[in-house]
Design an enzyme around this catalytic site. Structure first.
Site, PDB file in Angstrom:
ATOM      1  N   PRO A  17       5.081   5.615  -4.483  1.00 17.03           N
ATOM      2  CA  PRO A  17       3.907   6.472  -4.278  1.00 17.03           C
ATOM      3  C   PRO A  17       3.182   6.028  -3.024  1.00 17.03           C
ATOM      4  CG  PRO A  17       3.494   4.845  -6.024  1.00 17.03           C
ATOM      5  CD  PRO A  17       4.914   4.660  -5.582  1.00 17.03           C
ATOM      6  N   CYS A 103      -3.107  -1.377  -6.257  1.00 16.40           N
ATOM      7  CA  CYS A 103      -3.702  -0.971  -4.985  1.00 16.40           C
ATOM      8  C   CYS A 103      -4.704  -2.021  -4.514  1.00 16.40           C
ATOM      9  CB  CYS A 103      -4.390   0.381  -5.134  1.00 16.40           C
ATOM     10  SG  CYS A 103      -5.069   0.952  -3.583  1.00 16.40           S
TER      11      CYS A 103
END
Ligand SMILES: Cc1cc2nc3c(=O)[nH]c(=O)nc-3n(C[C@H](O)[C@H](O)[C@H](O)COP(=O)(O)O)c2cc1C
Length: 327
Positions: A17, A103
């Site tokens: 992603p 993240c």
């Protein structure tokens, strides 16, 4: 029914992603150029999915059936919102839900989301349970890093492996490392050993610094993961995720110029004014790298104003390559 992970080859190749990169338009190009075994959406903020309005988070979950198998990736820190967002993903027809616990972007970390969840394992577990309640029929996975500031493989990955996940994807760096230093693939082997002991059913996906599907497959004897995930190398070449000789075969069948045209066209069709054509400039080198005959075209594309401008430049280059036959 068997979950998507049971149907995939071993080892499988997954497209990582990537925010603002792996949208529905690029994923359709990747399907054509590289045929990865599995793809993920860009990360979508769970609270933005709780509203039925057309939010930017909803945009991130747009897809075309040809992209499947496709996993919806979610980020946030509110379990209730995760439950509702996972239900949305299930309803939209995704093949799985992935929770972002890796993240390291400051904006996300500051909110205690993404890799910030490594510091709050109880909350991470509550989020996993909530997502499972929201999408009971979908396999649930987590994508994470080795730790926050220091590698904590046994503690953190061990904790996640006790949460009965269908898959665990590990980017072999700490959050503090960002993208610096080398990915620590020996740590991925530690995760594999933990998995064998704690959660033999959980699929392990290794991620970090892989240059192509071909080079990942060569690493498999040393790092026998169930799947390899490849990120930034997709920006080097749309063929990077093809297995072995297929890669060069595909590159012969379809030119970078033609793929770029398709990408821009799909991007314009999908987003119109919702996303600017500016993001497409990141792909100039992806499709046209290295070719000296495209030096002028590359410069012109970087200065272009919008989708139409880009498409006109590409058409002109294609006509110059293949001038029409005289009547
Ligand atoms: C521009 C960019 C955007 C990214 N967006 C996401 C994201 O939305 N979700 C996520 O889990 N990881 C995201 N990542 C991390 C990648 O999925 C991957 O873990 C990382 O790039 C390491 O793999 P690589 O060395 O193959 O690039 C992003 C990375 C980059 C460079």
């Amino acid at each position: 029914m068997r979950s998507v992970y049971q149907r995939l080859p071993r080892p499988f190749i997954a497209a990582a992603p990537m925010d603002d990169i792996t949208d529905t338009a690029f994923r359709r190009v990747l399907r054509q150029a590289s045929a990865p075994d599995l793809m993920y959406t860009e990360f979508a903020w769970v609270k933005g999915l709780c509203s039925s309005k057309p939010t930017r988070s909803r945009d991130r979950l747009r897809f075309h059936p040809e992209e499947r198998p496709l996993i919806a990736q979610l980020w946030g820190r509110d379990p209730e919102a995760f439950e509702r967002a996972a239900a949305v993903a299930e309803q939209l027809g995704f093949d799985g839900v992935d929770i972002n616990m890796g993240c390291s972007v400051r904006k996300v970390l500051k909110r205690g989301a993404g890799a910030g969840l490594i510091a709050t394992p109880e909350l991470a577990a509550a989020i996993i349970s909530a997502a499972r309640r929201g999408a009971p029929s979908l396999p649930l996975s987590v994508k994470t890093r080795l730790g926050l500031t220091e590698p904590r493989v046994a503690e953190w990955c061990g904790f996640l492996l006790r949460q009965d996940l269908a898959a665990l994807c590990v980017h072999a760096r700490t959050a503090a490392q960002g993208y610096g230093g080398d990915a620590d693939w020996e740590a991925i082997n530690e995760v594999l050993a933990l998995r064998d002991r704690l959660a033999p059913e959980t699929v392990i996906v290794g991620n970090g610094d892989l240059a192509s599907a071909g080079s990942a497959l060569q690493l498999h004897p040393r790092y026998p993961v169930d799947g390899f995930m490849i990120g930034r190398a997709m920006l080097q070449s749309p063929f990077a995720l093809s297995r072995g000789p297929e890669a060069s075969q595909r590159a012969v069948e379809v030119s970078g110029l033609e793929l770029y045209r398709r990408h821009i066209t799909l991007h314009r069709e999908t987003w119109r004014e919702r996303r600017s054509a500016g993001v497409l400039k990141r792909f100039v080198r992806t499709y046209l790298a290295g070719a000296p005959e495209y030096a002028e075209l590359r410069r012109a594309l970087l200065l272009s104003r919008d989708h139409d401008d880009m498409l006109a430049l590409i058409s002109r280059a294609q006509t110059q390559q293949n001038p029409p036959l005289p009547a």
